[in-house]
Design a protein around this motif. Structure first.
Motif, PDB file in Angstrom:
ATOM      1  N   ILE A 688       0.774  -1.247   0.000  1.00 51.50           N
ATOM      2  CA  ILE A 688       0.000   0.000   0.000  1.00 51.50           C
ATOM      3  C   ILE A 688       0.804   1.294   0.000  1.00 51.50           C
ATOM      4  O   ILE A 688       0.300   2.333  -0.426  1.00 51.50           O
ATOM      5  N   GLU A 689       2.032   1.291   0.489  1.00 50.62           N
ATOM      6  CA  GLU A 689       2.717   2.567   0.698  1.00 50.62           C
ATOM      7  C   GLU A 689       3.332   3.107  -0.588  1.00 50.62           C
ATOM      8  O   GLU A 689       3.711   2.348  -1.480  1.00 50.62           O
ATOM      9  N   GLY A 690       3.468   4.433  -0.642  1.00 49.14           N
ATOM     10  CA  GLY A 690       4.131   5.067  -1.774  1.00 49.14           C
ATOM     11  C   GLY A 690       3.957   6.568  -1.734  1.00 49.14           C
ATOM     12  O   GLY A 690       2.831   7.077  -1.657  1.00 49.14           O
ATOM     13  N   VAL A 691       5.078   7.282  -1.754  1.00 52.58           N
ATOM     14  CA  VAL A 691       5.043   8.751  -1.832  1.00 52.58           C
ATOM     15  C   VAL A 691       4.829   9.140  -3.290  1.00 52.58           C
ATOM     16  O   VAL A 691       5.489   8.618  -4.190  1.00 52.58           O
ATOM     17  N   GLU A 692       3.896  10.069  -3.519  1.00 50.69           N
ATOM     18  CA  GLU A 692       3.579  10.486  -4.878  1.00 50.69           C
ATOM     19  C   GLU A 692       3.708  12.008  -5.013  1.00 50.69           C
ATOM     20  O   GLU A 692       3.336  12.755  -4.106  1.00 50.69           O
ATOM     21  N   TYR A 693       4.242  12.428  -6.162  1.00 49.34           N
ATOM     22  CA  TYR A 693       4.365  13.844  -6.493  1.00 49.34           C
ATOM     23  C   TYR A 693       3.636  14.130  -7.799  1.00 49.34           C
ATOM     24  O   TYR A 693       3.554  13.268  -8.679  1.00 49.34           O
ATOM     25  N   GLY A 694       3.136  15.369  -7.923  1.00 46.90           N
ATOM     26  CA  GLY A 694       2.631  15.829  -9.200  1.00 46.90           C
ATOM     27  C   GLY A 694       3.788  16.247 -10.087  1.00 46.90           C
ATOM     28  O   GLY A 694       4.923  16.411  -9.627  1.00 46.90           O
ATOM     29  N   GLU A 695       3.529  16.444 -11.371  1.00 44.90           N
ATOM     30  CA  GLU A 695       4.594  16.810 -12.304  1.00 44.90           C
ATOM     31  C   GLU A 695       5.235  18.141 -11.961  1.00 44.90           C
ATOM     32  O   GLU A 695       6.379  18.402 -12.326  1.00 44.90           O
ATOM     33  N   ASP A 696       4.483  19.013 -11.255  1.00 45.94           N
ATOM     34  CA  ASP A 696       5.028  20.320 -10.878  1.00 45.94           C
ATOM     35  C   ASP A 696       5.812  20.274  -9.574  1.00 45.94           C
ATOM     36  O   ASP A 696       6.298  21.299  -9.095  1.00 45.94           O
TER      37      ASP A 696
END
Length: 785
Positions: A688-696
């Motif tokens: 379940i885990e995961g750090v996510e970023y937007g393209e900006d």
């Protein structure tokens, strides 16, 4: 008493009563007279130039004492410390930074300014009054795109985002692959992703700094894994002699490597207290923790494995692309190069292993050590590769592993990567795990359930890790450990350790060692740690090194004092020291047990000096610095059984067996606790885990509503067992276990998921929507009945 009664006994942790009754002290519990509070203004952009900062309104806000910017620190506070800058652009200053952003922000959360105020709420409110003129810049978030020409650059002066490119010649590995194919062998390939993770300790970071002008001393309370390193480097940052800086680490509510660091906030709080003359406190908010405390993992690995049709792996070729984030923290630059590449062989006697690497800067939070630190990535690579080989040659994954294991008689064994393993019995751990899970019946049950249309998978992971980091030359500072042991007149034993345990249980296990060796009740042993003014110089707790390096330091110190006590007892008994033994709490003459003096009587004699022989110094106290000549390599096998719901894609772990070998177990109950916690964190990554970023560059997982973590109800009962393979690297025969569960569990789950779906590979995390899409694709590809 004696070794059978204490070392090896599952006694309850001595630390726990104060923790579970709320009588322990954390940084946030500390309140000092006149204390001010600090808040940090952080960048809302992933990448931007700072054109100007206006602090006038914030400075005039009632209750605000000071506002500081990067320009206020120049020439006063040095850069954030880096333990071991590696060759390449890093050694020329790429990625180095001061405590506050200067001219440019490079990740969402980059600290820009601090407010010092009378209370925490005023400080936080004043942040909104600071006006920053940002000029947004294109951000680079995709790790592979960051390496390409034309990608936005974090450090324009270097002309690249690649910090340390390592690309050895490939002729030798290419020749191995060609020969394997020519002999009828196979080659398997894969692209594996170890996603970015947030350590998310229960207690966020915190620091209190107090500068006493009268004696020019700086006292720092910090939630840290490395009190002495923090003191030494903070003194260097601030231009103070070490003896004027004292670091005190109270209770630490979890670290997992994230508190193996020296962050901007320690130096900022120290600077503020020296400027204002009042203590300054900063406690990290959870939203700050998820963006400003280091992240872990974030590697992309391209692999090729060559194997014979019998399943013998002849060569492994791996290219590691490692995301450093925007800046360097303490060990950021060494995770992939120092821990992933050397461990690529895993448990296996692979004749040829090739590793190349690019460490890359992106507009994300810096990465650093997170439980396992580079070894989970290596284990994931080689364990997935073994399953790919098994799939390709049509053999059971357990059989392929047995074919390739390093055999017990080969130890100590130098792997193709150059790492020298101390001892191991990998087949023994695998066979015990297979026996517990009843492997043959399990595979038969799996076949039956598959015939019924159920998606059941079995995953094996045979891991090995490098622990006890400490041999000379590991890093420039040297990673020895220390202990000062004092036997008081009462017979009580005070142990001051340079290690800094923070939940691993060494207050108990260290006391067990001392109680056994001195043959005294464990309640008469006190373990002191975490205060640089009272403990000898140590290197901290991380890398499963505390017991394997700190334990022998204590053991050796005890041996020295025990020998001195024998000489004192011999004088009191009018006997030869070589004839004196310690047993049952008494020193007695061999063959004449009735002729004895108690441990307490010898301690009293030593400290009062009335009964000492001429030339014998009074007192019973010694300090030992212990440096191992090699690392230790614990290992084990984990077997995971999963079932994936065909309709929803929901995965469920239905059974989990772990057999671990950490050498001699000082306290089996504590070992099991460490393995439980490690498995949970590894399973968390897998599912379940995961750090996510937007393209900006915006962080999309900035709260615990967005960043999922495992809970007890989602996990099965863990079936644990162990084997014992002693090491000769240290006198205790111990290895390490703090990271074992995390390293072994993730590939076990990954292999089980791939097995359940009948595919070669699925990238983590195995969220239901991802698995559901694969199931749907498979159903669409099936011929219509």
């Amino acid at each position: 008493m004696g070794i059978a009664a204490m070392v090896g006994s599952p006694i309850k942790r001595r630390e726990d009563p104060r923790l579970i009754t709320g009588q322990s002290t954390y940084v946030d519990d500390i309140k000092l007279p006149g204390m001010l509070h600090m808040a940090v203004l952080r960048s809302p952009y992933g990448h931007a130039r700072i054109n100007s900062i206006n602090t006038e309104a914030a400075s005039k806000h009632p209750g605000v004492v000071a506002v500081y910017l990067a320009e206020d620190l120049k020439g006063v506070v040095g850069n954030i410390p880096i333990a071991a800058p590696l060759p390449g652009n890093i050694s020329n200053g790429m990625g180095h930074r001061g405590p506050l952003a200067d001219g440019k922000v490079r990740f969402y959360g980059d600290p820009v300014a601090v407010v010092i105020a009378d209370d925490r709420y005023t400080a936080r409110d004043a942040l909104d009054l600071i006006e920053v003129d940002y000029e947004p810049l294109p951000a680079v978030i995709d790790l592979e795109k960051a390496t390409q020409p034309g990608a936005p650059l974090l450090y324009e002066e270097f002309g690249t985002n690649v910090a340390t490119p390592i690309h050895p010649p490939t002729e030798e590995i290419d020749r191995v692959f060609e020969q394997t194919v020519a002999g009828g062998g196979v080659i398997v390939k894969g692209r594996f992703v170890n996603q970015r993770l947030a350590p998310a300790a229960m207690e966020t970071r915190g620091v209190i700094a107090e500068f006493r002008k009268a004696d020019k001393t700086l006292n720092v309370w910090s939630s840290s894994q490395i009190p002495h390193f923090l003191r030494n480097f903070l003194a260097e940052q601030l231009g103070l002699p070490q003896h004027q800086v004292r670091v005190i680490v109270p209770e630490v509510g979890g670290g997992f490597g994230s508190k193996l660091n020296i962050y901007p906030e320690e130096a900022l709080a120290a600077f503020a207290t020296m400027k204002t003359g009042r203590p300054v406190k900063w406690i990290e908010e959870r939203s700050e923790n998820l963006v400003a405390t280091i992240h872990g993992r974030d590697q992309i690995n391209y692999i090729e494995a060559a194997a014979t049709r019998d399943g013998k792996v002849t060569g492994l070729k791996v290219h590691v692309i490692s995301d450093l984030g925007a800046h360097l923290q303490f060990f950021t630059d060494v995770i992939a190069i120092g821990f992933t590449l050397p461990m690529l062989s895993g448990c296996y006697d692979i004749p040829a292993v090739y590793g190349s690497c690019d460490t890359v800067f992106t507009n994300k939070t810096p990465t650093d050590a997170y439980r396992g630190a580079g070894r989970p990535e290596a284990c994931y690579i080689v364990e997935r590769a073994m399953d790919l080989v098994a799939r390709e040659v049509g053999k059971d994954p357990a059989e392929v592993r047995k074919i390739n294991f390093v055999k017990p008689e080969q130890f100590p064994h130098k792997m193709a990567t150059g790492a020298v393993y101390d001892s191991g019995n990998y087949a023994g751990a695998l066979e015990k795990a297979m026996e517990i899970v009843n492997y043959q019946n399990l595979r038969a049950e799996q076949a039956q359930k598959r015939a019924e249309g159920k998606l059941v998978g079995v995953g094996i992971s045979s891991y090995v890790e490098i622990c006890g980091i400490g041999p000379k030359g590991t890093i420039p500072q040297g990673l020895y450990e220390s202990a000062r042991v004092r036997v008081e007149q009462s017979g009580d034993v005070m142990v001051y350790t340079g290690s800094s345990p923070h939940g691993q249980g060494e207050e108990t296990t260290f006391a067990q060692i001392v109680a056994d060796e001195f043959d005294v009740p464990i309640d008469n042993v006190v373990i002191v740690h975490g205060d640089t003014d009272s403990t000898p110089e140590g290197r901290g707790t991380y890398g499963s090194r505390t017991t394997a390096v700190g334990g022998p330091a204590i053991f050796t110190a005890v041996q020295k004092l025990k020998e001195k006590m024998k000489h004192i007892a011999a004088h009191m008994l009018e006997a030869s020291a070589s004839d004196v033994t310690l047993e049952g709490g008494n020193f007695s003459v061999a063959g004449s047990p009735q002729k004895a003096v108690s441990f307490k009587e010898v301690a009293a004699a030593a400290n009062t000096s009335n009964l000492l022989a001429p030339g014998v110094e009074p007192g019973l106290e010694t300090t030992v610095f212990w440096e191992p000549n090699a690392c230790v390599f614990p290992f084990g096998t984990h077997i995971c059984v999963v079932e994936v719901d065909k309709e929803t894609g929901e995965p469920e772990i239905t059974r989990y067996v772990a057999v671990d070998d950490c050498g001699r177990q000082l306290n089996p109950m504590i070992v099991q606790g460490q393995i439980h916690g490690g498995i949970v964190q590894g399973v968390g990554q897998a599912l379940i885990e995961g750090v996510e970023y937007g393209e900006d560059g915006q962080l999309l997982t900035g709260t615990l509503m967005d960043y999922a973590m495992p809970i007890a109800a989602e996990l099965p009962h863990f079936e644990l067992d162990h084997t014992v393979t002693l090491t000769s690297v240290n006198p205790l025969g111990v290895k390490g276990v703090g990271e074992a569960g995390t390293i072994g569990s993730t590939p076990a789950v990954a292999n089980a998921i791939a097995d359940a779906l009948g595919v070669a590979h699925v990238d983590m995390p195995f969220k239901p929507e991802r698995l559901w899409k694969i199931i749907q694709q498979q159903q669409q590809q099936q011929p219509q009945q």
